[in-house]
Design a protein around this motif. Structure first.
Motif, short mmCIF file in Angstrom:
data_model
loop_
_atom_site.label_atom_id
_atom_site.label_comp_id
_atom_site.label_asym_id
_atom_site.label_seq_id
_atom_site.Cartn_x
_atom_site.Cartn_y
_atom_site.Cartn_z
N GLY A 68 11.80 1.66 10.25
CA GLY A 68 11.10 2.51 11.19
C GLY A 68 11.33 3.98 10.93
O GLY A 68 10.61 4.82 11.45
N GLU A 123 7.67 -1.13 19.47
CA GLU A 123 6.59 -0.26 18.98
C GLU A 123 6.43 -0.45 17.47
O GLU A 123 7.36 -0.22 16.71
CB GLU A 123 6.88 1.20 19.28
CG GLU A 123 5.78 2.14 18.80
CD GLU A 123 6.13 3.61 19.01
OE1 GLU A 123 5.86 4.12 20.12
OE2 GLU A 123 6.66 4.24 18.08
N THR A 125 4.11 0.68 14.18
CA THR A 125 3.13 1.64 13.67
C THR A 125 2.55 1.07 12.39
O THR A 125 3.25 0.90 11.40
CB THR A 125 3.78 3.01 13.39
OG1 THR A 125 4.36 3.51 14.60
CG2 THR A 125 2.75 4.00 12.87
N LEU A 127 0.28 1.15 9.15
CA LEU A 127 -0.31 2.07 8.19
C LEU A 127 -1.02 1.28 7.09
O LEU A 127 -0.55 0.22 6.67
CB LEU A 127 0.78 2.96 7.56
CG LEU A 127 1.65 3.76 8.52
CD1 LEU A 127 2.69 4.58 7.74
CD2 LEU A 127 0.80 4.68 9.40
N PRO A 135 -3.03 5.87 9.37
CA PRO A 135 -2.87 4.96 10.51
C PRO A 135 -4.02 3.95 10.55
O PRO A 135 -5.19 4.32 10.39
CB PRO A 135 -2.91 5.91 11.72
CG PRO A 135 -2.43 7.21 11.17
CD PRO A 135 -2.99 7.29 9.79
N ALA A 171 -4.26 -1.36 17.80
CA ALA A 171 -3.65 -0.10 17.36
C ALA A 171 -4.49 1.11 17.77
O ALA A 171 -5.72 1.11 17.62
CB ALA A 171 -3.45 -0.12 15.84
N SER A 174 -3.15 6.49 16.16
CA SER A 174 -1.96 6.72 15.35
C SER A 174 -1.46 5.44 14.68
O SER A 174 -0.41 5.44 14.04
CB SER A 174 -0.83 7.31 16.21
OG SER A 174 -1.22 8.56 16.76
N GLY A 175 -2.21 4.35 14.87
CA GLY A 175 -1.81 3.07 14.30
C GLY A 175 -0.74 2.36 15.10
O GLY A 175 -0.15 1.39 14.63
N ARG A 176 -0.48 2.81 16.34
CA ARG A 176 0.63 2.27 17.13
C ARG A 176 0.20 1.20 18.12
O ARG A 176 -0.87 1.29 18.73
CB ARG A 176 1.33 3.39 17.90
CG ARG A 176 2.10 4.36 17.03
CD ARG A 176 2.98 5.27 17.88
NE ARG A 176 3.67 6.24 17.09
CZ ARG A 176 3.22 7.47 16.83
NH1 ARG A 176 2.06 7.85 17.34
NH2 ARG A 176 3.91 8.30 16.08
N THR A 178 2.32 -1.05 21.35
CA THR A 178 3.58 -1.12 22.09
C THR A 178 3.57 -2.32 23.02
O THR A 178 2.60 -2.53 23.76
CB THR A 178 3.82 0.16 22.91
OG1 THR A 178 3.80 1.30 22.04
CG2 THR A 178 5.16 0.11 23.62
N ALA A 274 11.63 0.15 17.17
CA ALA A 274 10.48 0.73 16.47
C ALA A 274 10.52 0.34 15.00
O ALA A 274 11.58 0.30 14.37
CB ALA A 274 10.48 2.25 16.61
N THR A 276 7.96 0.87 11.32
CA THR A 276 6.74 1.25 10.62
C THR A 276 6.35 0.11 9.69
O THR A 276 7.15 -0.35 8.88
CB THR A 276 6.95 2.55 9.81
OG1 THR A 276 7.22 3.62 10.72
CG2 THR A 276 5.71 2.88 8.99
#
Length: 288
Positions: A68, A123, A125, A127, A135, A171, A174-176, A178, A274, A276
């Motif tokens: 992350g 969370e 993210t 990509l 994102p 998503a 921002s590609g997030r 939660t 978190a 990524t």
């Protein structure tokens, strides 16, 4: 004048030709370190980078730098396990109305149970590596994990009629995504983890063959030990003591280098995890 024919390493002759490179002596080692430092500076890096590299290579597998925050590369393709709930081996929560939700602690539809445990938000993210790690807005992410007793809803006998701790989020820009959940148990043979699948869009989630990636989030040892010292997680204490990131049949290949979540928080207020997740839409998922 006779030519010096001693073997060389990185352009430098070995002072002890009959020994391994690692046994050439302190002076040779320092010279190697300094030459690498000059190379790093040439790329805009410095002594701090050398220190970080050393810490990474010598740190324990449970405290490795979490993906992350610093690690990069495509998320490893992993098995969805025996309890995916995506229709590939029986129950299919992704066909049910209400599965798109952020709070996955309670069952929906015909289920009525709520999973108890230490609060946790997750969370992710997402990509897209095929688009220079932009994102992945609009991607659908399906998350599932066991409860604090190590049971999986829709499969384990005691919670077969529940569908909690499963849900989908879409998503954002921002590609997030939660999710609000509880910290999962550690059960025999596996390191504490959360499963997830990434789909191109919400319309794709009803077809398990449309997944872009299937992987898992590894949870840090120190946090897990703290959680498992609380009521309700008693069985996890023994299970965690019998497994490690290195021995785990999913994370063991690289100690979860790209899958270890970054965690903040405490048992009173809950934890935030978190990660990524870099996916490559040009590669073919293998299913782990």
């Amino acid at each position: 004048m006779a030519q010096d024919r001693r073997p060389m390493y990185e352009g430098r002759r070995l002072p002890r030709p009959g020994e391994e490179v690692v046994d050439q002596g302190l002076g040779f080692d320092l010279g190697t370190l300094m030459s690498r430092r000059r190379l790093l500076r040439g790329f805009g890096l410095g002594a701090a980078a050398i220190g970080l590299a050393a810490c990474s290579s010598n740190s324990s597998s449970d405290t490795a730098a979490p993906a992350g925050s610093t690690a990069s590369g495509e998320i490893p393709e992993e098995t969805g396990g025996p309890y995916p709930g995506n229709g590939s081996n029986g129950p299919d929560v992704l066909e049910q109305s209400g599965v798109v939700r952020s709070d996955i602690r309670s069952s929906f539809g015909t289920g009525s149970g709520t999973a108890e445990g230490v609060p946790m938000t997750l969370e992710l993210t997402i990509l897209d590596m095929a688009k220079d790690n932009k994102p992945f807005a609009g991607a659908a992410v399906y998350v599932w994990h066991c409860d604090r007793a190590g049971q999986y809803s829709m499969y384990s006998e005691a919670v077969q009629n529940e569908n909690y701790l499963r849900g989908v989020q879409i998503a954002d820009g921002s590609g997030r995504v939660t999710f609000t959940s509880i910290f999962p148990a550690c059960y025999p043979g596996r390191w504490p983890h959360v499963h997830f699948e990434v789909y191109p869009s919400q319309t794709d989630i009803t077809d398990a063959t449309r997944t872009i990636a299937t992987s898992q989030v590894a949870l840090p040892k120190e946090t897990s030990e703290t959680v498992y010292a609380t009521a309700g997680y008693e069985s996890s204490v023994t299970a965690l003591a019998q497994v490690s990131l290195d021995s785990d049949n999913v994370f063991g290949e690289d100690s979860g280098a790209l899958q270890l979540g970054a965690v903040t928080g405490d048992v009173t207020n809950g934890y935030a995890v978190a990660l990524t997740v870099r996916v490559n839409t040009t590669t073919t998922p293998t299913g782990g």
